[in-house]
Design a protein around this motif. Structure first.
Motif, short mmCIF file in Angstrom:
data_model
loop_
_atom_site.label_atom_id
_atom_site.label_comp_id
_atom_site.label_asym_id
_atom_site.label_seq_id
_atom_site.Cartn_x
_atom_site.Cartn_y
_atom_site.Cartn_z
N GLY A 51 -35.57 44.30 -18.58
CA GLY A 51 -34.77 44.80 -19.68
C GLY A 51 -34.49 46.29 -19.51
N PHE A 52 -33.47 46.76 -20.17
CA PHE A 52 -33.13 48.18 -20.06
C PHE A 52 -32.51 48.68 -21.35
CE2 PHE A 52 -29.43 45.85 -18.62
CZ PHE A 52 -28.37 46.50 -19.23
N ILE A 53 -32.71 49.97 -21.58
CA ILE A 53 -32.10 50.67 -22.71
C ILE A 53 -31.71 52.07 -22.23
CG2 ILE A 53 -32.37 51.49 -25.08
CD1 ILE A 53 -34.79 49.62 -25.32
N ILE A 73 -26.58 46.49 -15.47
CA ILE A 73 -26.95 47.44 -14.42
C ILE A 73 -26.19 47.04 -13.16
CG2 ILE A 73 -28.81 48.33 -12.96
CD1 ILE A 73 -29.22 49.30 -15.71
N GLN A 74 -25.29 47.90 -12.71
CA GLN A 74 -24.52 47.60 -11.50
C GLN A 74 -25.20 48.11 -10.24
OE1 GLN A 74 -20.39 48.82 -11.75
NE2 GLN A 74 -19.89 46.71 -12.32
N VAL A 123 -24.91 51.99 -14.94
CA VAL A 123 -24.96 51.03 -16.03
C VAL A 123 -23.62 51.09 -16.76
CG1 VAL A 123 -26.10 52.73 -17.54
CG2 VAL A 123 -26.21 50.29 -18.10
N LYS A 124 -23.10 49.91 -17.14
CA LYS A 124 -21.77 49.90 -17.75
C LYS A 124 -21.67 48.78 -18.77
CE LYS A 124 -18.16 48.54 -15.60
NZ LYS A 124 -17.04 48.40 -14.63
N ASP A 125 -20.73 48.96 -19.69
CA ASP A 125 -20.34 47.88 -20.58
C ASP A 125 -18.83 47.71 -20.47
OD1 ASP A 125 -19.23 49.95 -22.10
OD2 ASP A 125 -20.80 49.90 -23.63
#
Length: 334
Positions: free
Chosen positions: A214-216, A236-237, A250-252
């Motif tokens: 998981g990441f934040i 996470i790319q 990291v992207k959305d």
């Protein structure tokens, strides 16, 4: 459940074993020559003889750790707001007061805190953890209580007084049973442009007999927190860890964060495992983190911000391959 919407407050009322709770204040002087981390909390073990409360001071410049231990009975935490007393020490969102003397080291401090900017709390997303805050029995929970705040006051460490007036601070906390077996953590709010702060964490999360990574990430920019997290649908790319650097993309759907963090010499700190302060984590407060922040546009990514964060906190613990494999479907543990 009432204080799930007040994650900065004391969460551990009634915990009898295998529990820790700790708050982390980072303070950097105006000239950035002195950086201290003050870490306070409780360690509740099945073995009552080693349960205790504590206050740590980490001196980044001298690479020195001061660890003051207190009986559990000398800990008091407010369950309605962040307010903690340990011995003669007091902590809140407005101030820090230290008064510690173990016969070898004597540390005092009197700091006033203002202009905090916390991770927003909403009905269905109570802070940094998002909806995961409602999941019971997670290994570790996290809260970002202040991305950036101003400081007025001083530290006195063994007779050496350092003025922190005009400096900057950061405040977060963790609580649960143990810190993850593998994680990356980073934080900086010292950019050339004022009012910019980065917090990020990637960790192995035990989950129903399996695990996932998981990441934040929170990027505070122009008085807005841009959130990138497992629960927001971000991805996470890129994740690469080498002896000298950690690189993350990291992207959305709308924004992209590119991060390149220099790994510098750190100091080993005690960390909780099943409530006991028996694990170790190496933390640097002298790293630099290059951040580039983009917005998706009709002609490709538009660069909104580029800068290097100084006096950065940085940790890497465990196994990078374990973190990378955890981005895939959770697998059973043998």
């Amino acid at each position: 459940m009432s204080n799930v919407w007040k994650p900065e407050a004391f969460q551990g009322k009634g915990k009898k074993e295998n529990y820790f709770e700790g708050w982390y204040f980072k303070s950097v002087s105006k000239d950035e020559k002195t950086a201290y981390a003050v870490i306070l909390g409780i360690s509740v073990s099945r073995n009552k003889t080693i349960s205790h409360s504590f206050v740590m001071l980490v001196d980044a410049a001298k690479q020195k750790l001061y660890y003051f231990q207190y009986p559990i009975s000398e800990f008091w935490g407010n369950t309605k707001k962040f307010e903690v007393k340990i011995g003669r020490n007091y902590f809140s969102l407005e101030s820090i007061k230290l008064d510690m003397d173990d016969g070898k080291d004597k540390i005092k401090a009197d700091l006033k805190i203002a202009n905090i900017y916390p991770w927003p709390v909403a009905l269905l997303s109570p802070g940094t953890m998002g909806w995961y805050a409602f999941v019971p029995m997670m290994e570790c929970y996290h809260a970002t209580a202040s991305f950036d705040h101003s400081i007025e006051g001083h530290f006195d460490v063994n007779g050496i007084i350092t003025d922190f007036t005009g400096g900057k601070g950061y405040l977060e906390k963790d609580w649960g049973r143990s810190m993850p077996s593998s994680w990356i953590w980073m934080q900086t709010n010292h950019f050339d442009e004022d009012g910019v702060s980065l917090f990020g964490s990637i960790a192995k999360i035990p989950w129903l007999g399996s695990f996932f990574t998981g990441f934040i990430f929170g990027f505070y920019y122009k008085k807005h927190i841009y959130r990138f997290a497992t629960y927001t649908g971000a991805e996470i790319q890129k994740l690469n860890v080498s002896p000298g650097r950690i690189e993350i993309i990291v992207k959305d759907k709308k924004y992209t964060l590119e991060i390149s963090a220099d790994r510098t010499e750190g100091i080993d700190l005690p960390a909780p495992k099943l409530g006991e302060m028996t694990a170790k984590v190496n933390e640097s407060l002298k790293s630099k983190i290059l951040v580039r922040f983009y917005r998706k546009g009709p002609n490709g990514n538009e660069l909104l911000f580029s800068g290097v964060g100084r006096s950065a906190g940085l940790e890497f613990v465990g196994n990078i391959q374990e973190l990378i494999s955890g981005f895939a479907k959770p697998r059973k543990r043998g």
